[in-house]
Design an enzyme around this catalytic site. Structure first.
Site, short mmCIF file in Angstrom:
data_model
loop_
_atom_site.label_atom_id
_atom_site.label_comp_id
_atom_site.label_asym_id
_atom_site.label_seq_id
_atom_site.Cartn_x
_atom_site.Cartn_y
_atom_site.Cartn_z
CD GLU A 369 88.04 -21.12 64.80
OE1 GLU A 369 88.44 -22.00 63.64
OE2 GLU A 369 87.27 -20.24 65.41
CG HIS A 460 81.49 -18.34 59.01
ND1 HIS A 460 83.10 -17.70 57.94
CD2 HIS A 460 81.96 -19.02 59.88
CE1 HIS A 460 83.75 -18.39 58.45
NE2 HIS A 460 83.33 -18.71 59.24
#
Length: 841
Positions: A369, A460
């Protein structure tokens, strides 16, 4: 004198020279007037200049990638040991440093190959920095009339001795009116209403950025490679309570419809450290900072977030000499225990890290992240289709590199290349060693490649391709016909860092990454301090070839289907390319308003098509054939369509259906059971939305450009039939709409021997030319291929206009602008094939 100006290079079809995609041909001219001779001389000089540039590139063994169709170059790369010399440096007194730099000199010399006419007027310097080889890295933004072109960017790398590389894309058609039809306030209101609807949030929770005018050319960002260039209001809508919503919304500045939108906030089950104490307040209460290196006052989540954030910072500082995500010492803020309930999540919100319970326990997740923040300050990769997949993959790669080198977490051989293995309760979510274990593709042609529009274009899912490539570069192995020798994390980390900071742009796709990884390796290989050599770069190339990074995704993402199997041709009973509305009646089905028209904005062939703009109100109208036709045995219906309907939050709000009538329009039946090949219905329209077609299966979502559909009319043989295209919309949010073109009802038959044979050229299944096998173009790593589009065998055929006839159609190839048609004929006659167009998957 017939001439075509494309991408800054002059293509003269009746003059004395033609420059086409790096190949140079002489063509005789029949116009001998003094004026024509002067024009021809000017055009010949321009063409010869382009030929000279390609000759220079060939002499210096530069690598070049081009965009099929336009002929524009998208990449030039030189061996760092032998950079391309620059013919001139700007020294005019009084100009600023940007205009006087080696980068600008390179743009003036090679810019025409990328589509530039006047780099100083068409580009603005975004930023420049010193290159490790002693030159500079400069990023430029394309502008038109002072308005920036989204995704129109060039990155120029120079050393002290010349040009190392130039890459990016420029819109070939940015010159559009820049006076908006709606004001900024209206655009902001539309964006707020749309985000409220898509994410099921009250408008009171939303915050909206100032609206900025921009030019949106879908060829530069996203998958819609053929939709028109538009003036848009660029707006970002976020959430006051810092939920993972940061929606980029492009509002058409003429119509007020949504041109494009995607969420830029990254989410994955997927050093001041705070706690939100199970609330939605950010950043919350401070737990620890640099005065408490181990966060001794915090619980396990706070301690892990604090520690793994330091691991991320230290890795980039140690390996790359980088000072935080922005390279300027930006404070890394984390908040743990965010939110109410048991939903697990972690995300970068554009300013800080946010974790729900337990998520900071995984060191690779924390680094993943934080890498989104690093990407934000470097390449700026969009979270959309392939650029988004690369964005996600780079976060996985840095997350795993840090996981394997920080001495923390679980690093046994069984979990070494898994992502998120230490997340409590859920465990791993991806594998870089074998992406297919988690339903991700490990190569471009994998059946697991995601072609849907969900998750901003399956970002993703399709990240597995670059994940597998990085694994092969580090560990080595035999895969898909390639034997790769592993280079280890240190070398591969340096290569990816070079690519991410100096080569990628916000709209880069996998083919760009394929070129960039090799170029990045070569750049580093020219410096003895990097420890990287030419042999290492060959392993990088083999790894990217193993995952087919230079190829297009699996067939079917942009469905194209011929009217008839070769060598048969279509014998038309009905054909209309929508040159006029003669064959069609536009009428409301329910309500009082018709929204269909003939449009000159976006055609599959010719200049016009049927169009319904998907209004921001309840609507139900149809474009209906004026007359019925009798269907013979063995007949088919074939048409081309493009659409982008209102959708969001996994629901489809607007859409269209195909219906037929056997009683001259008194009653209608859905044609879906007759579907034979090509594009078909994609889902059900949302209920409780106000759309008169709600609940029905329909054409929904986005088509990514023109696609083909074919229907088998055998069950209707002998009957009198007419068709209609019916579209329904809900009460709010306009979409781009629905375009329909080249509608034909026909049978298939072998061509008559008296008819002329189709022009020679690449046919479906034909083996493409490769460098060294007769291709006169300059060397290029990406082999030329047949792109399989619009090959003139009937699906887009005809000579224009509309007809109701039983004669066999011509082989005309449909396809839009005159220059594209003439270019196709020229290349077809020469037996050449187009260079691969960048995928916008």
């Amino acid at each position: 004198m017939s001439k075509i100006l494309r991408s800054g290079l002059l293509l003269s079809l009746a003059g004395s020279a033609v420059f086409t995609g790096g190949c140079y041909f002489d063509i005789a001219s029949s116009d001998s007037s003094p004026k024509s001779q002067a024009v021809a001389a000017s055009q010949q000089a321009s063409a010869e200049n382009g030929a000279d540039l390609f000759a220079k590139l060939q002499t210096h063994q530069a690598r070049v990638a081009k965009i099929a169709g336009s002929g524009q170059v998208s990449f030039i790369g030189a061996n760092p040991g032998a950079p391309l010399p620059l013919a001139r440096r700007v020294t005019t007194a009084g100009v600023d440093r940007a205009a006087d730099s080696a980068s600008m000199a390179a743009l003036q010399e090679y810019g025409p190959l990328f589509g530039l006419g006047n780099p100083r007027e068409e580009l603005q310097l975004i930023r420049s920095s010193e290159h490790p080889l002693g030159g500079e890295v400069a990023r430029y933004q394309q502008v038109a009339g002072g308005v920036p072109v989204i995704g129109g960017e060039l990155v120029v790398n120079t050393s002290n001795r010349g040009l190392l590389s130039m890459n990016g894309e420029i819109s070939p058609s940015p010159e559009i009116p820049t006076r908006p039809g709606i004001d900024a306030g209206k655009a902001q209101s539309t964006a707020m209403a749309a985000v409220s609807k898509w994410h099921h949030l009250s408008r009171d929770l939303l915050k909206v950025s100032p609206a900025k005018l921009a030019i949106y050319d879908p060829r530069l960002i996203g998958p819609e490679s053929a939709t028109p260039t538009r003036l848009v209001w660029q707006i970002e809508v976020g959430v006051k309570e810092a939920l993972p919503v940061r929606e980029m919304v492009l509002v058409d500045a003429r119509t007020g419809g949504i041109a494009l939108h995607f969420n830029q906030s990254e989410a994955m089950l997927d050093r001041a450290t705070y706690t939100s104490n199970h609330s939605d307040v950010l950043p919350g209460n401070l737990v620890c900072d640099e005065s408490d290196l181990t966060c001794s006052k915090g619980d396990q989540d706070a301690r892990d977030a604090h520690r793994y954030t330091a691991d991320f910072y230290n890795f980039f500082a140690r390996v790359h000499g980088r000072d935080s995500i922005d390279n300027q010492g930006k404070r890394l803020v984390s908040s743990v225990h965010y939110g109410i309930g048991d939903i697990q999540n972690a995300y970068w919100n554009g300013e800080q890290m946010v974790y729900t319970d337990g998520m900071p326990r995984a060191d690779d997740l924390v680094a993943h992240e934080l890498t989104h923040g690093f990407t934000q300050y470097t390449s700026g990769l969009n979270s959309y289709y392939q650029s988004g997949s690369i964005n996600e993959s780079l976060s996985d790669i840095w997350g795993e590199f840090i996981d394997q080198t920080n001495g923390a977490g679980t690093d046994t051989p069984e979990v070494k290349w898994l992502l998120g293995e230490d997340v409590p309760g859920t465990g791993a979510v991806r594998s870089m060693k074998d992406p297919t274990v988690y339903k991700q593709p490990d190569r471009m042609t994998s059946p697991l490649y995601g072609t849907g529009g969900g998750d901003q274009g399956e970002v993703h899912v399709n990240s597995g391709i670059n994940n597998k490539a990085a694994y092969l570069m580090v560990e080595g192995g035999n895969f898909n016909g390639q034997t790769v020798t592993g280079l280890g994390i240190d070398k591969v980390a340096k290569i990816y860092y070079e690519v991410q900071t100096h080569l990628l742009t916000s709209g880069s796709n996998y083919h760009d990454l394929y070129q960039g990884l090799y170029q990045g390796c070569l750049n580093l290989g020219s410096s003895s301090s990097s420890g990287i050599g030419q042999a290492d770069c060959q392993e990088v190339r083999k790894a990217t070839l193993a995952v087919e990074m230079d190829r297009e995704p699996q067939p079917g993402f942009l469905p194209q289907v011929d009217a008839c199997p070769a060598p048969q041709q279509a014998a038309d009973i009905f054909f209309d390319d929508m040159a006029t509305a003669t064959n069609w009646a536009f009428r409301p089905v329910s309500g009082q308003v018709n929204d269909w028209r003939i449009s000159g904005e976006f055609a599959h062939s010719g200049k016009t098509s049927l169009n319904n703009e998907s209004p921001a109100r309840v609507s139900d109208s149809a474009a209906e054939m004026q007359r019925s036709v009798t269907v013979p045995a063995g007949a088919f219906l074939h048409f081309s369509q493009a659409y982008d309907f209102d959708r969001g939050g996994g629901r489809f709000y607007d859409g269209g259906v195909l219906e037929y009538s056997l009683d001259n329009g008194a009653s209608w039946t859905d044609a879906s059971p007759l579907h034979d090949a090509g594009n078909s219905y994609g889902g059900a329209l949302a209920t409780d939305s106000g759309n008169p077609l709600e609940g029905r299966q329909a054409f929904v979502g986005i088509s990514h450009g023109y696609v083909d559909s074919r229907y088998d009319l055998s069950p209707l043989a002998g009957k009198s039939v007419r068709f209609r295209f019916r579209m329904g919309s809900d009460r709010e949010i306009a979409g781009w709409g629905w375009y329909v073109d080249d509608v034909r009802i026909y049978t298939c038959a072998l061509p008559q021997t008296s008819q002329p044979a189709p022009a020679p050229g690449p046919q479906p299944g034909q083996t493409p030319l490769s460098p060294g096998t007769g291709d006169p173009c300059i060397p290029c790593d990406a082999a030329p291929i047949n792109d399989g589009q619009n090959n003139g065998t009937g699906a887009s055929g005809g000579t224009g206009g509309s007809s109701v006839t039983t004669n066999a159609s011509g082989t005309g190839g449909g396809g839009g602008s005159l220059d594209a048609v003439l270019m196709g004929l020229l290349l077809s006659g020469l037996g050449l094939q187009g260079w691969r167009r960048r995928s916008r998957a």
